[in-house]
Design an enzyme around this catalytic site. Sequence first.
Site, short mmCIF file in Angstrom:
data_model
loop_
_atom_site.label_atom_id
_atom_site.label_comp_id
_atom_site.label_asym_id
_atom_site.label_seq_id
_atom_site.Cartn_x
_atom_site.Cartn_y
_atom_site.Cartn_z
N ASP A 138 0.85 -1.26 0.04
CA ASP A 138 -0.02 -0.15 -0.05
C ASP A 138 1.00 1.29 0.03
O ASP A 138 0.49 2.42 -0.13
CB ASP A 138 -1.00 0.05 1.23
CG ASP A 138 -2.45 0.24 0.95
OD1 ASP A 138 -2.79 -0.05 -0.31
OD2 ASP A 138 -3.16 0.71 1.80
N ASP A 458 -11.54 -5.13 10.78
CA ASP A 458 -11.57 -7.05 10.96
C ASP A 458 -12.89 -6.92 11.95
O ASP A 458 -13.68 -7.89 11.73
CB ASP A 458 -10.39 -7.26 11.61
CG ASP A 458 -9.92 -6.25 12.67
OD1 ASP A 458 -10.50 -5.18 13.05
OD2 ASP A 458 -8.80 -6.88 13.54
#
Length: 746
Positions: A138, A458
């Site tokens: 990223d 998450d």
Amino acid sequence: MEKSKLHDWHVHKVRAFLNRSYALLHVLATTPIFYLRAIYFFGHSNNAVPLLPWLLVSAAEILFFFSWILKQSYYWCPLTRTVFPENLPADEQLPKIDVFVCTADAIKEPTFNVMNTVISAMSLDYPVHKLSVYVSDDGGASVTLDAMKHAWVFATWWLPFCKRYNILPISPKAYFQQHFQQQSYNTHFIQDSKLLKEKYEEFEERVRSWKERQGGINENNAKGSAKDHPPIIQVINESFVGDDDNVATTNPENIKMPFLVYVAREKRPSHHHHFKAGALNVLQRVSSILSNAPYILFLDCDMYCNDSSSARQAMCFYLDPEINRSIAYVQYPQKFHNINEKDIYDSQMRAIWPIIFPGTDGIQGPILSGTNFYINRKALYGFNISAAGNDNINELRHTFGSSNLLIKSLSQINEPNHSSKFSSDSLKEAQFLATCVYEEDTEWGKKVGFQYDTVAEDVMTGFLLHSQGWKSVYLNPPRPQFLGSATINLNETLIQYCRWTTGLLQLGLSKYCPLFHISPKMPILQRLIYSWVAFFPLDFLPISCFAIIQPLCFFYGIPLYPKVSDPFFIPFAFVFIASHLKHLYETFFCGGSVNAWLNEQRIVVIKGLTCYVYGTLDFVMEKLGIHETTFMPTNKAGDDDASKWYLNGKFDFRTSNMFLVPIVTAVTLNLSSFVVGVARAIVTQSWDTLFAQAFFSFYMLIISLPVIEGMLLRKDKARIPLQTTLKSTLLSWFVLGLGYLIMVRH
């Protein structure tokens, strides 16, 4: 029938009975406490105590009790699981697995360590033609792509070596650091070990020398490239590596290489990229048209595979026809290789993995913890694919986007003979799937993939999966399957918890609030599990109250608790002592000591005064539109100086005053109140009235010893700066003066 058994579980009935019995006693003990607090407001008690402190302490006790009630769901039905991978079908019948490794910052997440994680994933004990490893960069750093080339080359040596001698751990860095020796000391093994050591050192040098060849990497150019770069998809194989002299030319076992793919999604300043969730969703799309494995292993870049058998263990659940349709993910614990016995910051989260997660497994399953889990790709799609035929192509495009290859892949997930495709056309389509604009007007991040509404993607994703009726399992084998790097300095620990606090509150105070989000497919206890996770950062309210109001009242001789001779003193004493004894038992159960127990008490107070507060403020400002939430990766780069203090059990107070001032102010305030309060009790002979507050202040002093040492005794560079101590002392005096005006004079 028994021979084909793939897994088993054991419910700990005695532990469950003891936990429930303790919960009942705790509730019974708190009843007279709340009665005593309530009758004050109806004028039936000694109203000599000022209203404000009584009201604040009562509210703090209610909040603590509310949090405690939510947490009891974790103790309701603990169980442990066992798997039998030897009963799995033949390799050709095993499903494919994709591995996702995420990195975002080439400075905070050292590239060489990331490559060790990648190589360990490539070394899993699984058919190599059914294993693909994807690395999400990223940061868009060229050093990562360059290092992956060298990692693939070294893996041509490492994988045959691991298979030949059953090497453990399968991370080369961990293996060579431990000087691991097999029981077989034959000549071939010794020669191969020396050769692999040489190849490993060459690999390390080639990765590390990139900095010199490129003129170094600094924070400014790293951030610039991370925020603005096109999509890059690169398959790492023989053609990409070229004629590299370091590639292994001899491979008697004829061991092939798993697919290795580099992915850097497009980043533009004009587009929101949704942090880690955005990167994971790009990996889902890209992998769906390249390898399209039905199951995916998610790993943080510092969490290497310590053992090779995790994939086969997870398949023991996914290949069981009785439960495979209901299992969304198999969660492994997070364990760390750089933890010492003292663990002063509770970096390993000691009670989470042996106590909390087994308790969730007895209900609907554990929460998703961000790494070390195998997940069903269909579960992430959040869509009834089987019900969506050609007639619903418009609906599919609205949900998944305009890629025909991606939509076609939906019906091919479970095809056992579906081959991986790395043609020029598929790679071109993969780049399109990794662009900024692909997700526009789709359901990615909403109903598909990881959720964008929070930086704790998450937990939010796991919650929605459970609310849809999916289940999860928790597997904690005797040998750790994954090992990572824990935060071992105070600054990184508090920054990490600031981020977690913001993300969890984004779930708790959203339309998906676990307390109010009704789902008939989620049991009430599972909702309580998520409620505690989402709201435990709000413990900063009662912690801050007790850190300020209790010492203020003791300083001025204002009683907050019953006299020792009063029968109402007994429930207060029981709740305090019993809760701490239970925590002490849990610490011993997890292999800890009294010092570990004190450290855990200490770090809870420190977090409650700092990162829980700032994380909540960050959430509030984000909701008010004052600023956007930012994602700050935890610094995984090694710091020998910080490690030295951690290993010696000494707090490293080299952090900002934003964190230090609240801690030191609370300690100074408590120290002042203890000296003055005890003196008052001696002079006025009021021990019976003020004993509880004197005891609580003494307990807080014990908890605060490292801070007091850092303020007054230590002379090293990791101490609390004198300037910070002086500022905090003045602030504590100001609080004492303000307390006098509000609570005493008024």
